[in-house]
Design a protein around this motif. Structure first.
Motif, PDB file in Angstrom:
ATOM      1  N   GLU A 105      79.730 -32.805 -47.775  1.00  0.00           N
ATOM      2  CA  GLU A 105      80.161 -31.566 -48.242  1.00  0.00           C
ATOM      3  C   GLU A 105      79.402 -30.789 -47.576  1.00  0.00           C
ATOM      4  O   GLU A 105      80.265 -29.389 -46.543  1.00  0.00           O
ATOM      5  N   THR A 106      78.002 -31.198 -47.180  1.00  0.00           N
ATOM      6  CA  THR A 106      77.550 -30.040 -45.725  1.00  0.00           C
ATOM      7  C   THR A 106      78.561 -30.061 -44.622  1.00  0.00           C
ATOM      8  O   THR A 106      78.820 -28.445 -44.531  1.00  0.00           O
ATOM      9  N   CYS A 108      80.865 -30.680 -44.174  1.00  0.00           N
ATOM     10  CA  CYS A 108      82.064 -30.657 -43.677  1.00  0.00           C
ATOM     11  C   CYS A 108      82.586 -29.507 -43.519  1.00  0.00           C
ATOM     12  O   CYS A 108      83.508 -28.356 -43.055  1.00  0.00           O
ATOM     13  N   THR A 109      81.175 -28.639 -44.587  1.00  0.00           N
ATOM     14  CA  THR A 109      81.757 -27.401 -44.638  1.00  0.00           C
ATOM     15  C   THR A 109      80.491 -26.637 -43.100  1.00  0.00           C
ATOM     16  O   THR A 109      81.369 -25.361 -42.717  1.00  0.00           O
ATOM     17  N   ASP A 110      80.082 -26.935 -42.700  1.00  0.00           N
ATOM     18  CA  ASP A 110      79.172 -26.646 -41.217  1.00  0.00           C
ATOM     19  C   ASP A 110      79.551 -26.883 -39.988  1.00  0.00           C
ATOM     20  O   ASP A 110      79.817 -25.906 -39.251  1.00  0.00           O
TER      21      ASP A 110
END
Length: 177
Positions: A105-106, A108-110
């Motif tokens: 998830e990290t 994906c967002t960064d």
């Protein structure tokens, strides 16, 4: 005695404007010439089409090469993950699952590499007891490009069973309405 002839000095502004006007006129003349030649000369049109096809072919080849290298990278990543192994203990498995999902998830967002983010989700999927349910959750939460890479990873690894029971899902598939 004072000079009666006027001084002849050309200002810098006049030179700049004249140069700009000449360049603009030359560009416009070339554009008109090119358009006229394109419209009236069949061999010129044919040459332009050949150049366009050549460029299109090169673009297509580079896209295929990039796709092939992406597939090879995905295959290597899956093989490396499987060689590393996965935890067997229930507590370790749960912690590993949560860690990999959080990392994915990290990433994906960064804006990290999509293959690395998909690999995190793949590792979490490998230790999850019901992969079909987790894929349904991923379908709702994971961005489409990463989900596509994850699907390729699942296709590469035959040990993940994502097929359903088959009894309820295929009922009525023989009917034609």
């Amino acid at each position: 005695m004072a000079s009666t002839t006027p001084q002849q000095s050309i200002s810098l502004t006049t030179i700049a404007l004249t140069t700009t006007g000449i360049l603009l006129s030359a560009s416009l003349a070339y554009a008109v010439y090119f358009d006229h030649r394109r419209r009236s000369d069949p061999s010129f049109r044919k040459n332009l089409k050949k150049q366009h096809k050549k460029i299109s072919k090169l673009d297509e080849q580079s896209a295929k090469a990039a796709e092939q290298s992406q597939k090879e990278r995905i295959k290597r990543a899956v093989e490396d993950a499987n060689e590393e192994g996965f935890p067997k203990d229930a507590e370790e498995t749960e912690g590993y699952f949560m860690q990999e999902v959080a990392r994915g998830e990290t990433m994906c967002t960064d804006g990290s590499d999509a293959v690395d983010a998909a690999l995190c989700f793949y590792r979490a999927l490998k230790v999850y007891p019901q992969p079909r349910e987790l894929i349904g959750i991923y379908d709702k939460t994971v961005p489409k490009p990463i989900l596509d890479i994850l699907a390729e990873m699942i296709a590469v690894d035959p040990s993940i069973s994502v097929s359903g029971s088959g009894a309820g899902s295929d009922a009525g598939s023989d009917k034609v309405e």
